[in-house]
Design an enzyme around this catalytic site. Sequence first.
Site, PDB file in Angstrom:
ATOM      1  N   GLN A  70       0.642  -1.110   0.227  1.00 56.29           N
ATOM      2  CA  GLN A  70      -0.221  -0.091   0.253  1.00 56.29           C
ATOM      3  C   GLN A  70       1.162   0.786   0.201  1.00 56.29           C
ATOM      4  O   GLN A  70       0.722   2.164  -1.020  1.00 56.29           O
ATOM      5  CB  GLN A  70      -1.013  -0.228   1.324  1.00 56.29           C
ATOM      6  CG  GLN A  70      -1.933  -0.826   1.223  1.00 56.29           C
ATOM      7  CD  GLN A  70      -2.727  -0.956   2.690  1.00 56.29           C
ATOM      8  OE1 GLN A  70      -4.183  -0.642   1.787  1.00 56.29           O
ATOM      9  NE2 GLN A  70      -2.082  -1.680   3.695  1.00 56.29           N
ATOM     10  N   VAL A  71       1.827   1.540   0.952  1.00 58.01           N
ATOM     11  CA  VAL A  71       2.534   2.818   1.026  1.00 58.01           C
ATOM     12  C   VAL A  71       3.214   2.923   0.058  1.00 58.01           C
ATOM     13  O   VAL A  71       3.445   3.650  -0.669  1.00 58.01           O
ATOM     14  CB  VAL A  71       3.058   2.812   2.375  1.00 58.01           C
ATOM     15  CG1 VAL A  71       4.068   3.552   2.659  1.00 58.01           C
ATOM     16  CG2 VAL A  71       2.380   2.829   3.300  1.00 58.01           C
ATOM     17  N   ASP A  75      14.754  -9.378  -1.495  1.00 56.72           N
ATOM     18  CA  ASP A  75      13.707 -10.642  -0.785  1.00 56.72           C
ATOM     19  C   ASP A  75      14.721 -10.136   0.463  1.00 56.72           C
ATOM     20  O   ASP A  75      15.730 -10.284   1.201  1.00 56.72           O
ATOM     21  CB  ASP A  75      14.593 -12.265  -0.785  1.00 56.72           C
ATOM     22  CG  ASP A  75      14.079 -13.064   0.354  1.00 56.72           C
ATOM     23  OD1 ASP A  75      13.280 -12.428   1.528  1.00 56.72           O
ATOM     24  OD2 ASP A  75      14.324 -14.088  -0.073  1.00 56.72           O
ATOM     25  N   LEU A  76      13.945  -9.531   1.645  1.00 60.40           N
ATOM     26  CA  LEU A  76      13.961  -9.237   2.824  1.00 60.40           C
ATOM     27  C   LEU A  76      15.052  -9.523   4.082  1.00 60.40           C
ATOM     28  O   LEU A  76      15.362  -9.472   5.049  1.00 60.40           O
ATOM     29  CB  LEU A  76      13.396  -8.585   3.098  1.00 60.40           C
ATOM     30  CG  LEU A  76      13.130  -6.440   3.023  1.00 60.40           C
ATOM     31  CD1 LEU A  76      11.843  -6.152   3.403  1.00 60.40           C
ATOM     32  CD2 LEU A  76      14.598  -6.058   2.675  1.00 60.40           C
ATOM     33  N   TYR A 121       5.901  -7.075   7.127  1.00 56.85           N
ATOM     34  CA  TYR A 121       5.102  -7.832   7.047  1.00 56.85           C
ATOM     35  C   TYR A 121       4.596  -7.788   7.793  1.00 56.85           C
ATOM     36  O   TYR A 121       4.891  -6.694   9.162  1.00 56.85           O
ATOM     37  CB  TYR A 121       6.427  -9.639   8.140  1.00 56.85           C
ATOM     38  CG  TYR A 121       5.471 -10.311   8.091  1.00 56.85           C
ATOM     39  CD1 TYR A 121       5.925 -11.973   7.762  1.00 56.85           C
ATOM     40  CD2 TYR A 121       4.515 -10.349   9.183  1.00 56.85           C
ATOM     41  CE1 TYR A 121       5.210 -13.119   7.958  1.00 56.85           C
ATOM     42  CE2 TYR A 121       3.731 -11.248   9.677  1.00 56.85           C
ATOM     43  CZ  TYR A 121       3.843 -12.471   9.148  1.00 56.85           C
ATOM     44  OH  TYR A 121       3.279 -13.697   9.432  1.00 56.85           O
ATOM     45  N   TYR A 142       9.143   3.345   8.563  1.00 57.59           N
ATOM     46  CA  TYR A 142       8.432   3.028   8.475  1.00 57.59           C
ATOM     47  C   TYR A 142       7.714   2.127   9.664  1.00 57.59           C
ATOM     48  O   TYR A 142       8.241   0.564   9.777  1.00 57.59           O
ATOM     49  CB  TYR A 142       6.517   2.688   7.783  1.00 57.59           C
ATOM     50  CG  TYR A 142       6.717   3.714   6.702  1.00 57.59           C
ATOM     51  CD1 TYR A 142       6.548   5.348   6.832  1.00 57.59           C
ATOM     52  CD2 TYR A 142       7.753   4.009   5.470  1.00 57.59           C
ATOM     53  CE1 TYR A 142       6.438   6.334   5.767  1.00 57.59           C
ATOM     54  CE2 TYR A 142       7.809   4.812   4.169  1.00 57.59           C
ATOM     55  CZ  TYR A 142       7.647   5.841   4.130  1.00 57.59           C
ATOM     56  OH  TYR A 142       7.294   6.913   3.468  1.00 57.59           O
ATOM     57  N   THR A 202       5.080   1.253  13.431  1.00 59.98           N
ATOM     58  CA  THR A 202       3.598   1.478  13.617  1.00 59.98           C
ATOM     59  C   THR A 202       3.315   1.604  15.336  1.00 59.98           C
ATOM     60  O   THR A 202       4.210   1.744  15.982  1.00 59.98           O
ATOM     61  CB  THR A 202       3.224  -0.384  13.482  1.00 59.98           C
ATOM     62  OG1 THR A 202       1.859  -0.267  14.468  1.00 59.98           O
ATOM     63  CG2 THR A 202       4.153  -1.168  14.486  1.00 59.98           C
ATOM     64  N   TYR A 246       3.729  -9.270  16.555  1.00 57.71           N
ATOM     65  CA  TYR A 246       4.166  -7.987  15.198  1.00 57.71           C
ATOM     66  C   TYR A 246       4.619  -6.539  15.980  1.00 57.71           C
ATOM     67  O   TYR A 246       6.140  -6.183  14.809  1.00 57.71           O
ATOM     68  CB  TYR A 246       2.325  -7.725  14.607  1.00 57.71           C
ATOM     69  CG  TYR A 246       2.695  -6.245  13.547  1.00 57.71           C
ATOM     70  CD1 TYR A 246       3.187  -6.550  12.092  1.00 57.71           C
ATOM     71  CD2 TYR A 246       1.619  -5.483  13.876  1.00 57.71           C
ATOM     72  CE1 TYR A 246       3.400  -4.885  11.271  1.00 57.71           C
ATOM     73  CE2 TYR A 246       2.401  -4.014  12.921  1.00 57.71           C
ATOM     74  CZ  TYR A 246       2.664  -3.616  12.562  1.00 57.71           C
ATOM     75  OH  TYR A 246       2.452  -3.048  11.229  1.00 57.71           O
ATOM     76  N   TRP A 248      -3.320   1.911  11.729  1.00 53.40           N
ATOM     77  CA  TRP A 248      -4.416   1.666  10.916  1.00 53.40           C
ATOM     78  C   TRP A 248      -4.668   2.203   9.239  1.00 53.40           C
ATOM     79  O   TRP A 248      -5.605   3.257   8.737  1.00 53.40           O
ATOM     80  CB  TRP A 248      -5.997   2.276  11.820  1.00 53.40           C
ATOM     81  CG  TRP A 248      -5.346   1.634  12.595  1.00 53.40           C
ATOM     82  CD1 TRP A 248      -5.337   1.402  13.746  1.00 53.40           C
ATOM     83  CD2 TRP A 248      -7.493   2.162  13.001  1.00 53.40           C
ATOM     84  NE1 TRP A 248      -5.334   1.134  14.750  1.00 53.40           N
ATOM     85  CE2 TRP A 248      -7.216   1.608  15.017  1.00 53.40           C
ATOM     86  CE3 TRP A 248      -7.991   2.338  12.723  1.00 53.40           C
ATOM     87  CZ2 TRP A 248      -8.013   1.114  16.006  1.00 53.40           C
ATOM     88  CZ3 TRP A 248      -9.769   2.230  14.103  1.00 53.40           C
ATOM     89  CH2 TRP A 248      -8.830   1.865  15.360  1.00 53.40           C
TER      90      TRP A 248
END
Length: 317
Positions: free
Chosen positions: A20-21, A55-56, A80, A118, A120, A144, A169
């Site tokens: 998304q980001v 591939d991280l 993730y 980023y 959370t 997470y 969110w």
Amino acid sequence: MLNLPTASALRVMILGVNGQVGWQLQQQGLNLKTLGRFPVEMIPIARQGTPLTLDLTDPWAIQMLIQTYQPQILINGAAYTAVDRAESEPELAIKINGTAPGILAEELDKIGGLLIHYSTDYVFDGQSTTPYLETDQTNPINVYGQSKRIGEQAIQASTNNYLILRTSWVYDSRGKNFLLTMGQLAQTQPQLKVVKDQIGSPTSAPLIARITYQILGQLLNTPDWQTLTGLYHLTAQGFTSWYGFAEKIVAHLAESSSHPLAALIPIPTRDYPTAAQRPAFSRLNCQKLQKTFGITLPAWEREFGIVWQTWLQSRPT
């Protein structure tokens, strides 16, 4: 020291452009002719589907990518994000969200590159009654959140050239998110039970990308740019519950739908068990970002309206 180009374009590498980001960063980046005073060369990267892939979970691949392409700016939009699945895949979540950002930071530090990463709201336990500051104690209550906190710490231990932007969110008109899930279920189910006692700030991916480029442009135009690096909170303004967010979605859907929509039923968290525990209160105080960069963050309802119109225009008729 940030290794800025003297003649050629500023190389901006974006990871996770299928997310998304990351997708918004790529799309908005295509319209950027300059960042600061520099022309821009965008390098989009995903795990698959892009000319360059990464591939991280592969430390050697991360090192080789940065050594080969020498980006001045790397924006890590990859993560993730399967919050519940992370409870059964902690090692994978930590590799991607915790270990990989540290390697990115370490390799970029060697070449004078800047990392934008980023994080959370889930690094907090949700026990506060006031919006969390950047300086507040973290205490993640799920895997997470733990993996994202490990990533923050790994970056901070590896370099001073970073911007960590905590958000919350996240949703968009594409991808997998609450807006699209509720929009679909509201049209196919007679009723929807939605949690009402978890509070946060819905934040659109377009807003996150837009603000990222705004603050990056300011940083590049600031001679003592090191004073601007660090940890910031970035969300839309205002707050709601998941139930309140669902109400907004259904209300907008009702304006364009001639079919009956699901009845919304508010429920407490205890009636909606999930593998991962969620913080009950995860509002983030964004005053530091607004004051440092002179940015006024919009209300979440305004940004939601913009994304909603984009979704309406793109959905099949």
